[in-house]
Scaffold this motif. Structure first.
Motif, PDB file in Angstrom:
ATOM      1  N   VAL A 101      41.635  39.516  33.386  1.00  0.00           N
ATOM      2  CA  VAL A 101      42.754  39.856  34.278  1.00  0.00           C
ATOM      3  C   VAL A 101      42.394  39.413  35.684  1.00  0.00           C
ATOM      4  CG1 VAL A 101      44.263  41.687  35.123  1.00  0.00           C
ATOM      5  CG2 VAL A 101      43.258  41.851  32.814  1.00  0.00           C
ATOM      6  N   ILE A 102      43.161  38.465  36.214  1.00  0.00           N
ATOM      7  CA  ILE A 102      42.918  37.939  37.560  1.00  0.00           C
ATOM      8  C   ILE A 102      44.154  38.200  38.396  1.00  0.00           C
ATOM      9  CG2 ILE A 102      42.321  35.924  38.952  1.00  0.00           C
ATOM     10  CD1 ILE A 102      41.091  34.664  36.481  1.00  0.00           C
ATOM     11  N   THR A 149      50.483  45.534  35.478  1.00  0.00           N
ATOM     12  CA  THR A 149      49.322  46.326  35.063  1.00  0.00           C
ATOM     13  C   THR A 149      49.734  47.535  34.222  1.00  0.00           C
ATOM     14  OG1 THR A 149      49.380  47.436  37.235  1.00  0.00           O
ATOM     15  CG2 THR A 149      47.862  45.592  36.978  1.00  0.00           C
ATOM     16  N   ARG A 177      40.175  44.706  28.137  1.00  0.00           N
ATOM     17  CA  ARG A 177      40.523  44.132  29.442  1.00  0.00           C
ATOM     18  C   ARG A 177      39.274  43.978  30.303  1.00  0.00           C
ATOM     19  NH1 ARG A 177      44.495  47.353  27.619  1.00  0.00           N
ATOM     20  NH2 ARG A 177      43.253  49.185  28.106  1.00  0.00           N
ATOM     21  N   GLU A 183      38.435  42.848  34.200  1.00  0.00           N
ATOM     22  CA  GLU A 183      38.919  42.442  35.518  1.00  0.00           C
ATOM     23  C   GLU A 183      38.000  41.360  36.075  1.00  0.00           C
ATOM     24  OE1 GLU A 183      40.424  44.439  39.723  1.00  0.00           O
ATOM     25  OE2 GLU A 183      39.063  45.544  38.412  1.00  0.00           O
ATOM     26  N   GLU A 195      37.418  38.031  39.042  1.00  0.00           N
ATOM     27  CA  GLU A 195      37.671  37.635  40.428  1.00  0.00           C
ATOM     28  C   GLU A 195      37.189  36.204  40.614  1.00  0.00           C
ATOM     29  OE1 GLU A 195      38.886  37.062  43.567  1.00  0.00           O
ATOM     30  OE2 GLU A 195      38.905  39.261  43.692  1.00  0.00           O
ATOM     31  N   THR A 235      47.317  36.639  34.710  1.00  0.00           N
ATOM     32  CA  THR A 235      47.073  36.376  36.126  1.00  0.00           C
ATOM     33  C   THR A 235      48.361  36.210  36.917  1.00  0.00           C
ATOM     34  OG1 THR A 235      45.879  34.918  37.667  1.00  0.00           O
ATOM     35  CG2 THR A 235      46.933  33.868  35.753  1.00  0.00           C
TER      36      THR A 235
END
Length: 321
Positions: A140-141, A161, A171, A173, A175, A204
């Motif tokens: 998830v970005i 979300t 999931r 997360e 970056e 994303t």
């Protein structure tokens, strides 16, 4: 009264959370009790399972046994179980015993410990729990607008979300920001790419979340957070990627549709786009850079246009990251 056990543990206390190990240990115990045809209930934390039976709702008189599963035996909450369920036969199983003289320990009629000063070390109950079905691993970005281009729509992120939290998936997360000093972040693009290529899917709302996923041959479910479409939409179009949901059309139905597509046909489509990236590395705006640097200033495309062959120029389709 027929025998009936109340299964409790760290996962039962209102101010505690449940760990994967705790729940797997519980499932191991449940399987053993079902195999022995022993009736039981499970007391859950209200924060973890709002609709389930909670510890303060369990009537002590309804149970003949109290079983405490997993975790260390210490603290006032465990001691309170002994007082509240004083009439029950109390058994601890798969637990750690830091201090055998602790009232939290001595209050049990039997302690089947996994470790402790006076215990023979046993494998944790989670080790022999029933095998869990695997689920998709989803990177998830998401991000806030960092450069003033107006691509920050909190409503879209909240809807995304909220939907994602209901999906049965693992999931993670992620970056794309790099940092050589923070161990939680990747320090190089190669590290980021190494993580992305291990995902089954990336969700994303960032341009580079989309591009880097496709570069690794991983399907991306992209949401453009800007009503009317901006850089994420433009990049999905440039890459020929269909799994895009505009902010103004964001709905669970749309997201579910592209979720299914990404995890089926989208796998092949993403690998094809990756091959196209590798086979045609000059199909981007960098291809015209040398010509732009060599051209006289007045024709170099300084105001957002680029030379487009010998016949003239057209506006650039991108607008940044």
């Amino acid at each position: 009264m027929h025998a009936k056990a109340l299964l409790t543990g760290w996962f039962s206390f209102p101010d505690k959370d449940a760990t994967a190990g705790d729940v797997l240990a519980l499932r191991r115990v449940e399987g053993v009790l079902r195999g022995a045809d022993i009736d039981y209930d499970v007391a859950w934390s209200a924060g973890f399972r709002p609709a389930a039976l909670h510890l303060d709702e369990a009537r002590p008189a309804a149970y003949s046994h109290l079983v405490y599963v997993c975790g260390p035996l210490h603290g006032p909450q465990v001691e309170e179980l002994h007082r509240r369920f004083a009439h029950c036969v109390r058994i601890a199983v798969g637990t750690s015993v830091p201090d055998p003289e602790d009232p939290a320990v001595t209050g049990f009629h039997r302690v089947l410990a996994r470790d402790g000063p006076a215990a023979v070390t046993e494998p944790d109950l989670a080790a022999h729990a029933p095998v869990e079905a695997t689920t998709p691993v989803v990177g998830v970005i998401l991000g806030q607008d960092r450069d003033g281009a107006g691509e920050d729509d909190g409503d879209a992120a909240e809807a995304l979300t909220r939907w994602l939290a209901q999906k049965d998936c693992a999931r993670l997360e992620l970056e794309t920001r790099l940092d050589s000093r923070d161990w939680r972040l990747c320090a190089t693009p190669g590290q980021v790419q190494s993580v992305l290529t291990r995902m089954d899917l990336v969700v994303t709302d960032r341009l580079h979340g989309l591009v880097l996923s496709l570069r690794g041959g991983v399907p991306a479910l992209a949401v453009d957070p800007v009503a009317g479409g901006a850089r994420v939409t433009a990049q999905a179009d440039a890459c020929g990627w269909p799994a895009l949901v505009p902010a103004e059309r964001l709905s669970d139905r749309k997201l579910d549709h592209w979720w299914h597509w990404c995890l089926t046909s989208g796998r092949v489509a993403a690998r094809q786009i990756r091959r196209e990236f590798l086979e045609d590395p000059e199909a981007d705006s960098a291809a015209g850079l040398v010509a732009a640097l060599s051209a006289p200033l007045e024709t170099a495309g300084a105001r957002g246009v680029r030379p487009d062959g010998p016949g003239g120029a057209e506006p650039s389709r991108g607008n940044g990251r």
